[in-house]
Design a protein around this motif. Sequence first.
Motif, PDB file in Angstrom:
ATOM      1  N   SER A  74      -4.451  -1.584   6.703  1.00 30.51           N
ATOM      2  CA  SER A  74      -4.883  -2.126   5.412  1.00 30.51           C
ATOM      3  C   SER A  74      -4.638  -1.081   4.328  1.00 30.51           C
ATOM      4  CB  SER A  74      -6.364  -2.536   5.431  1.00 30.51           C
ATOM      5  OG  SER A  74      -7.214  -1.414   5.577  1.00 30.51           O
ATOM      6  N   TRP A  75      -4.390  -1.568   3.114  1.00 30.01           N
ATOM      7  CA  TRP A  75      -4.062  -0.668   2.009  1.00 30.01           C
ATOM      8  C   TRP A  75      -5.196   0.309   1.736  1.00 30.01           C
ATOM      9  CZ3 TRP A  75      -6.153   0.694  -2.641  1.00 30.01           C
ATOM     10  CH2 TRP A  75      -5.325   1.394  -3.527  1.00 30.01           C
ATOM     11  N   ASP A  76      -6.449  -0.149   1.841  1.00 30.98           N
ATOM     12  CA  ASP A  76      -7.566   0.718   1.462  1.00 30.98           C
ATOM     13  C   ASP A  76      -7.854   1.812   2.489  1.00 30.98           C
ATOM     14  OD1 ASP A  76      -8.637  -0.939   3.389  1.00 30.98           O
ATOM     15  OD2 ASP A  76     -10.297  -1.692   2.161  1.00 30.98           O
ATOM     16  N   GLN A  77      -7.121   1.814   3.610  1.00 28.24           N
ATOM     17  CA  GLN A  77      -7.194   2.930   4.552  1.00 28.24           C
ATOM     18  C   GLN A  77      -6.041   3.915   4.371  1.00 28.24           C
ATOM     19  OE1 GLN A  77      -8.491   1.745   8.779  1.00 28.24           O
ATOM     20  NE2 GLN A  77      -7.731  -0.192   7.950  1.00 28.24           N
ATOM     21  N   ALA A  78      -4.998   3.483   3.652  1.00 28.05           N
ATOM     22  CA  ALA A  78      -3.803   4.327   3.567  1.00 28.05           C
ATOM     23  C   ALA A  78      -2.997   4.000   2.307  1.00 28.05           C
ATOM     24  CB  ALA A  78      -2.943   4.134   4.818  1.00 28.05           C
ATOM     25  N   PRO A  79      -3.573   4.222   1.121  1.00 32.34           N
ATOM     26  CA  PRO A  79      -2.845   3.830  -0.093  1.00 32.34           C
ATOM     27  C   PRO A  79      -1.466   4.473  -0.226  1.00 32.34           C
ATOM     28  CG  PRO A  79      -5.147   4.324  -0.586  1.00 32.34           C
ATOM     29  CD  PRO A  79      -4.916   4.744   0.825  1.00 32.34           C
ATOM     30  N   ALA A  80      -1.398   5.800  -0.171  1.00 29.42           N
ATOM     31  CA  ALA A  80      -0.108   6.474  -0.337  1.00 29.42           C
ATOM     32  C   ALA A  80       0.806   6.221   0.848  1.00 29.42           C
ATOM     33  CB  ALA A  80      -0.324   7.974  -0.524  1.00 29.42           C
ATOM     34  N   ALA A  81       0.249   6.231   2.059  1.00 34.69           N
ATOM     35  CA  ALA A  81       1.070   6.032   3.260  1.00 34.69           C
ATOM     36  C   ALA A  81       1.674   4.633   3.292  1.00 34.69           C
ATOM     37  CB  ALA A  81       0.232   6.273   4.513  1.00 34.69           C
ATOM     38  N   THR A  82       0.956   3.639   2.775  1.00 34.69           N
ATOM     39  CA  THR A  82       1.498   2.280   2.724  1.00 34.69           C
ATOM     40  C   THR A  82       2.731   2.237   1.824  1.00 34.69           C
ATOM     41  OG1 THR A  82      -0.659   1.263   3.131  1.00 34.69           O
ATOM     42  CG2 THR A  82       1.002  -0.104   2.059  1.00 34.69           C
ATOM     43  N   ALA A  83       2.619   2.840   0.654  1.00 37.23           N
ATOM     44  CA  ALA A  83       3.759   2.862  -0.272  1.00 37.23           C
ATOM     45  C   ALA A  83       4.919   3.662   0.312  1.00 37.23           C
ATOM     46  CB  ALA A  83       3.317   3.452  -1.610  1.00 37.23           C
ATOM     47  N   LEU A  84       4.601   4.777   0.963  1.00 37.09           N
ATOM     48  CA  LEU A  84       5.661   5.630   1.506  1.00 37.09           C
ATOM     49  C   LEU A  84       6.418   4.932   2.632  1.00 37.09           C
ATOM     50  CD1 LEU A  84       6.946   8.447   1.332  1.00 37.09           C
ATOM     51  CD2 LEU A  84       5.302   9.205   3.054  1.00 37.09           C
ATOM     52  N   GLU A  85       5.695   4.257   3.532  1.00 36.16           N
ATOM     53  CA  GLU A  85       6.383   3.562   4.624  1.00 36.16           C
ATOM     54  C   GLU A  85       7.293   2.470   4.073  1.00 36.16           C
ATOM     55  OE1 GLU A  85       5.268   0.729   8.410  1.00 36.16           O
ATOM     56  OE2 GLU A  85       4.358   2.726   8.313  1.00 36.16           O
ATOM     57  N   THR A  86       6.847   1.758   3.052  1.00 33.59           N
ATOM     58  CA  THR A  86       7.668   0.699   2.456  1.00 33.59           C
ATOM     59  C   THR A  86       8.961   1.263   1.886  1.00 33.59           C
ATOM     60  OG1 THR A  86       5.659  -0.552   1.927  1.00 33.59           O
ATOM     61  CG2 THR A  86       7.671  -1.161   0.760  1.00 33.59           C
TER      62      THR A  86
ATOM     63  N   VAL B 168      -9.380 -11.520   7.271  1.00 33.78           N
ATOM     64  CA  VAL B 168     -10.069 -11.462   5.987  1.00 33.78           C
ATOM     65  C   VAL B 168     -10.685 -10.096   5.707  1.00 33.78           C
ATOM     66  CG1 VAL B 168     -10.494 -13.923   5.863  1.00 33.78           C
ATOM     67  CG2 VAL B 168     -12.139 -12.458   7.061  1.00 33.78           C
ATOM     68  N   TYR B 169     -10.959  -9.329   6.761  1.00 38.95           N
ATOM     69  CA  TYR B 169     -11.559  -8.016   6.535  1.00 38.95           C
ATOM     70  C   TYR B 169     -10.503  -6.933   6.315  1.00 38.95           C
ATOM     71  CZ  TYR B 169     -10.427  -6.885  11.411  1.00 38.95           C
ATOM     72  OH  TYR B 169      -9.771  -6.652  12.597  1.00 38.95           O
ATOM     73  N   LEU B 170      -9.198  -7.291   6.460  1.00 33.21           N
ATOM     74  CA  LEU B 170      -8.126  -6.317   6.269  1.00 33.21           C
ATOM     75  C   LEU B 170      -7.202  -6.695   5.114  1.00 33.21           C
ATOM     76  CD1 LEU B 170      -7.128  -5.596   9.992  1.00 33.21           C
ATOM     77  CD2 LEU B 170      -8.373  -4.078   8.439  1.00 33.21           C
ATOM     78  N   ASN B 171      -6.720  -7.936   5.082  1.00 29.14           N
ATOM     79  CA  ASN B 171      -5.769  -8.341   4.030  1.00 29.14           C
ATOM     80  C   ASN B 171      -6.114  -9.717   3.451  1.00 29.14           C
ATOM     81  OD1 ASN B 171      -5.058  -9.742   6.370  1.00 29.14           O
ATOM     82  ND2 ASN B 171      -2.862  -9.643   5.976  1.00 29.14           N
ATOM     83  N   PRO B 172      -7.267  -9.835   2.828  1.00 29.27           N
ATOM     84  CA  PRO B 172      -7.620 -11.135   2.232  1.00 29.27           C
ATOM     85  C   PRO B 172      -6.584 -11.553   1.195  1.00 29.27           C
ATOM     86  CG  PRO B 172      -9.069  -9.380   1.419  1.00 29.27           C
ATOM     87  CD  PRO B 172      -8.288  -8.803   2.546  1.00 29.27           C
ATOM     88  N   ALA B 173      -6.369 -12.830   1.094  1.00 33.11           N
ATOM     89  CA  ALA B 173      -5.318 -13.361   0.218  1.00 33.11           C
ATOM     90  C   ALA B 173      -5.528 -12.951  -1.230  1.00 33.11           C
ATOM     91  CB  ALA B 173      -5.268 -14.879   0.341  1.00 33.11           C
TER      92      ALA B 173
ATOM     93  N   TYR C  77      -2.608  -5.731  -4.059  1.00 34.64           N
ATOM     94  CA  TYR C  77      -2.891  -4.779  -2.978  1.00 34.64           C
ATOM     95  C   TYR C  77      -2.064  -5.193  -1.750  1.00 34.64           C
ATOM     96  CZ  TYR C  77      -6.769  -3.029  -5.756  1.00 34.64           C
ATOM     97  OH  TYR C  77      -7.525  -2.468  -6.756  1.00 34.64           O
ATOM     98  N   PRO C  78      -0.989  -4.475  -1.432  1.00 35.36           N
ATOM     99  CA  PRO C  78      -0.082  -4.901  -0.365  1.00 35.36           C
ATOM    100  C   PRO C  78      -0.670  -4.659   1.017  1.00 35.36           C
ATOM    101  CG  PRO C  78       0.618  -2.786  -1.224  1.00 35.36           C
ATOM    102  CD  PRO C  78      -0.539  -3.219  -2.079  1.00 35.36           C
ATOM    103  N   SER C  79      -0.115  -5.375   1.989  1.00 38.84           N
ATOM    104  CA  SER C  79      -0.551  -5.223   3.378  1.00 38.84           C
ATOM    105  C   SER C  79       0.658  -5.158   4.293  1.00 38.84           C
ATOM    106  CB  SER C  79      -1.435  -6.410   3.798  1.00 38.84           C
ATOM    107  OG  SER C  79      -1.690  -6.373   5.192  1.00 38.84           O
ATOM    108  N   LEU C  80       0.594  -4.257   5.268  1.00 40.44           N
ATOM    109  CA  LEU C  80       1.637  -4.149   6.288  1.00 40.44           C
ATOM    110  C   LEU C  80       1.202  -4.782   7.607  1.00 40.44           C
ATOM    111  CD1 LEU C  80       2.724  -0.411   5.708  1.00 40.44           C
ATOM    112  CD2 LEU C  80       3.566  -2.482   4.585  1.00 40.44           C
TER     113      LEU C  80
ATOM    114  N   THR D  96      -4.563  -0.852  14.290  1.00 38.70           N
ATOM    115  CA  THR D  96      -4.641   0.562  13.925  1.00 38.70           C
ATOM    116  C   THR D  96      -3.293   1.223  14.202  1.00 38.70           C
ATOM    117  OG1 THR D  96      -6.991   0.620  14.502  1.00 38.70           O
ATOM    118  CG2 THR D  96      -5.830   2.736  14.372  1.00 38.70           C
ATOM    119  N   ARG D  97      -2.778   1.935  13.206  1.00 35.74           N
ATOM    120  CA  ARG D  97      -1.432   2.505  13.331  1.00 35.74           C
ATOM    121  C   ARG D  97      -1.335   3.770  12.478  1.00 35.74           C
ATOM    122  NH1 ARG D  97       3.336   1.374  10.745  1.00 35.74           N
ATOM    123  NH2 ARG D  97       2.418  -0.290   9.487  1.00 35.74           N
TER     124      ARG D  97
END
Length: 516
Positions: free
Chosen positions: A134-146, A356-361, A368-371, A379-380
């Motif tokens: 989820s984005w709120d666990q890894a804001p920068a890492a989410t953007a970097l992986e993308t 819904v607890y990780l990437n609610p619509a 807020y993007p989701s991978l 968990t990754r």
Amino acid sequence: MACLARTLRRGSGDLSEELSGGVGGAAALEPLVAAVLSALADGAALRGGPLPAGLPQDIAAAVAEEFLAGEGGGGAGGAAACPGAVLSRFARLLAAGSADPAHPGCAAHLHCPPLAVAVAADLAVSALNPSQDSWDQAPAATALETLLIGELAGMAGYDPGRAAGVLTSGGTESNLMGLMLARDRVLGAVTGRRVEMSGVAGGPRPRVLASAAAHFSVQRAAAVLGLGEDAVIPVPVDRNLRMREGELAALLDSCRRRGQVPVAVVATAGTTDTGAVDPLRACAELAAAHGAWLHVDAAYGGGALLSDRLAPLLDGIGAADSLSLDWHKLGWQPAAAGVFLVRESETYASLARRAVYLNPADDEEAGYPSLLGLSLRTTRRADAFKIAVTLRTLGREGLGRLVDACHDLARAGARTVQEHPRLELHAEPVLTAFLFRYVGGGAAHEPAALDHLNASLRRRLLREGRAVVGRTELPGEGPGRVRLKLTLLNPHTTPAEVARLLHAVVAAGRAEEDLL
């Protein structure tokens, strides 16, 4: 080995127990990291070679003695011990008892010595412990992986704007994902609905075509996906273990005549044993003509994309529907550093999930993007970070030089084999690995005796702690198929060191011949 555990008990001073994150995390880590680095050096010196000498039971006994010794009453149920002392002891134990891929004598597997900068980057990820679900666990890492996925997709010949992908635990997970998407895409089109195994069971028999030298994870994936291992049809290979294009065409035609559905063609770019690359462009054309998905397992050979010299071997890879890369092979990353890519992002549809607890619509609608829907895992780790750091540190050109250096080593080693009267080369190296065998001197050995001789000399080298050499078998039936293997992934090894390794193989072969 009797004195190994006693030697390993040299501890360090007390170190405080603190968390690794936050403002104070770096200060807590610093002395512990220093203790690990010192222990790694001590352990490597204690080992003194590519792996510890002794039989497996000797190593296991030394590890058990150290594990059970403990501090202050010791053992799992004993009193708490100084973390610095325990860390030093166990790090020394691990280093002393490891096969070290940085040693020139350790050349058996697709097991690379990681770059120091990549290991340091991995430490940052371990300390911060972001999770990519989820984005709120890894804001920068989410953007970097993308961003990294887009760059790697472009390197593979995909359109970054249309492709998608994710970091994986390695080729096994990536191959499973490729076949899962192939199953859902192809069988979903056949049945006209979302694929469920009850529907598959009553429909046309699905088939997956892969070379006889494809990785065993292809069969395992077919079993996990409910297709059955016998759904995988092996395609005959040539002497260098490269898929025969004509045989693939004939088998695809045969599937259609029998009313079977060719779900996927799995092409290998870099077989585990010889580094052979299947005819990728022809595979793509044949798969498309039969409505099959093309998955390319480039876990090993994907490293050729970094090299101007070797990249032409992968001609046609951009036509694959999905692709597996492993940067913990020819990318010099600590495991895990797998990558899974698809050419068209919409083919990912069957993996999409909403929790819904990780990437609610409404979060995604708010930007807020989701991978989450790109991976089989929840968990990754942020494994993209170390790859990104490495790419920006060395660039494609710098990494390409490392690939070329290992290719040069393989060619030099193959020449040494060809020039030695007691060794026999199977085929010229394609990437950085080659197969050979010890054939002995004097009277020719029977095929079964040669198999035994090569297997036993390899175990002698392991037992003596002198070398880690691979062992495999050529496709087919009957004796005479055992081969030894060097997989050269240390770009700092020299041709002279490879030659010394091969001479050690000859010496071990002579010693084993004396026992026949």
